[in-house]
Write an enzyme that holds these catalytic residues in place. Sequence first.
Site, PDB file in Angstrom:
ATOM      1  N   LYS A  41       0.842  -1.195   0.000  1.00 37.99           N
ATOM      2  CA  LYS A  41       0.000   0.000   0.000  1.00 37.99           C
ATOM      3  C   LYS A  41       0.881   1.251   0.000  1.00 37.99           C
ATOM      4  O   LYS A  41       2.098   1.173   0.212  1.00 37.99           O
ATOM      5  CB  LYS A  41      -0.922  -0.008   1.219  1.00 37.99           C
ATOM      6  CG  LYS A  41      -0.211   0.007   2.566  1.00 37.99           C
ATOM      7  CD  LYS A  41      -1.188  -0.065   3.714  1.00 37.99           C
ATOM      8  CE  LYS A  41      -0.451  -0.078   5.058  1.00 37.99           C
ATOM      9  NZ  LYS A  41      -1.394  -0.072   6.195  1.00 37.99           N
TER      10      LYS A  41
ATOM     11  N   TYR B  96      17.388  29.467   8.281  1.00 34.59           N
ATOM     12  CA  TYR B  96      16.273  30.274   8.766  1.00 34.59           C
ATOM     13  C   TYR B  96      16.205  30.264  10.284  1.00 34.59           C
ATOM     14  O   TYR B  96      16.280  29.205  10.919  1.00 34.59           O
ATOM     15  CB  TYR B  96      14.955  29.743   8.209  1.00 34.59           C
ATOM     16  CG  TYR B  96      14.743  30.057   6.754  1.00 34.59           C
ATOM     17  CD1 TYR B  96      14.584  31.378   6.322  1.00 34.59           C
ATOM     18  CD2 TYR B  96      14.693  29.047   5.808  1.00 34.59           C
ATOM     19  CE1 TYR B  96      14.376  31.669   4.989  1.00 34.59           C
ATOM     20  CE2 TYR B  96      14.488  29.328   4.465  1.00 34.59           C
ATOM     21  CZ  TYR B  96      14.333  30.647   4.060  1.00 34.59           C
ATOM     22  OH  TYR B  96      14.143  30.933   2.740  1.00 34.59           O
TER      23      TYR B  96
END
Length: 356
Positions: free
Chosen positions: A34, A266
């Site tokens: 899956k 950042y």
Amino acid sequence: MRPTWVSVDLDAVAHNVAAVDALVGDAAVCAVVKADGYGHGAPAVAAAAVRAGATWLAVALVEEAAELRAAGLTAPILVLSEPRPDEMSEVVALGGVRPTLYTDAGIVACASAVAAAEPSGGFAVHLKVDTGMHRVGVRPEAAVATARRIVDAGLALEGVFSHCSTADVPDDPFTGVQVDRFDAVLADLAAAGIEPPVVHLANTAAALTRPDTHRSLVRVGIGVYGVAPGPDVADACRALGLRQAMSIRSEVTHLQVVPAGEGVGYGHRWVGDHDTILATVPMGYADGLARAWGLGGEALIGGRRRPLRGVVSMDALMVEVDALVSLGDEVVLLGGQGDEEIGAGEVADAIGIIPW
């Protein structure tokens, strides 16, 4: 083209399936593919798994089963949750796809789709019993009644199964509780004259540590890809010789020296206390890397572990290196280089998630 890529070792997939197949003896192996084969590419993984001895495949969605059939996979496919009523006709048309059933609406819709396509009946389905995962399935006390409704609707109850919720912690007693509940359901079904030929309970962790869960089929998910379901079963995975199938690689595209006291990335979440050589790598959170990986993760360059510095940017990350590193050197974010390997488990730990 950007020098960043993911590689999937299908030989490792085959090796892992064969290792589990040998471990579980007479039980058949169902490879769970899956979510696009856990991100590895479902058709290719499924084909490798079948070549290595898996006789079943499992998916979460009807469209995933359709993709496997379109790719030429002919093995039986189990849809692990009940399809929506309006999907049952597609399930029947795909051929050899077994829907999981556990509601009256699902049973009626499946029987109607079968009657429209195959009036003679004989369409195989599986019954999911909720023994404690509490995700989907019928309660144990309703299992016999639900099984009777499946049979009375003209469907062939080929399989009955449940799912272990705590098997990744072998000492957790709840797996034993689930085994007992499941066995009680099987006994109740047998007393009612219902004995499905395919019985399955084990996931990867249970297959490795709980032989009493093997039954006639084991469903192996993350183990197919060579990743331990959790730290408490990591030794069992190593003992079995499971090999991580996926690697993520890139290259050094920029080098610079950042003076001591200067922040990196950042928010300047990392500040060096010494002059630091930083390598920039062209991969970032746009590729699915968590920003927090830069605050505790590592990369392999030149066969050595190197710390990531600063939060991951959208399309770049930074790694602290030394003067031996050059432009164009290979960077491994996941996988092996030399004698070192970065596993999915340690990446997950670094960013506070799970290996899946």
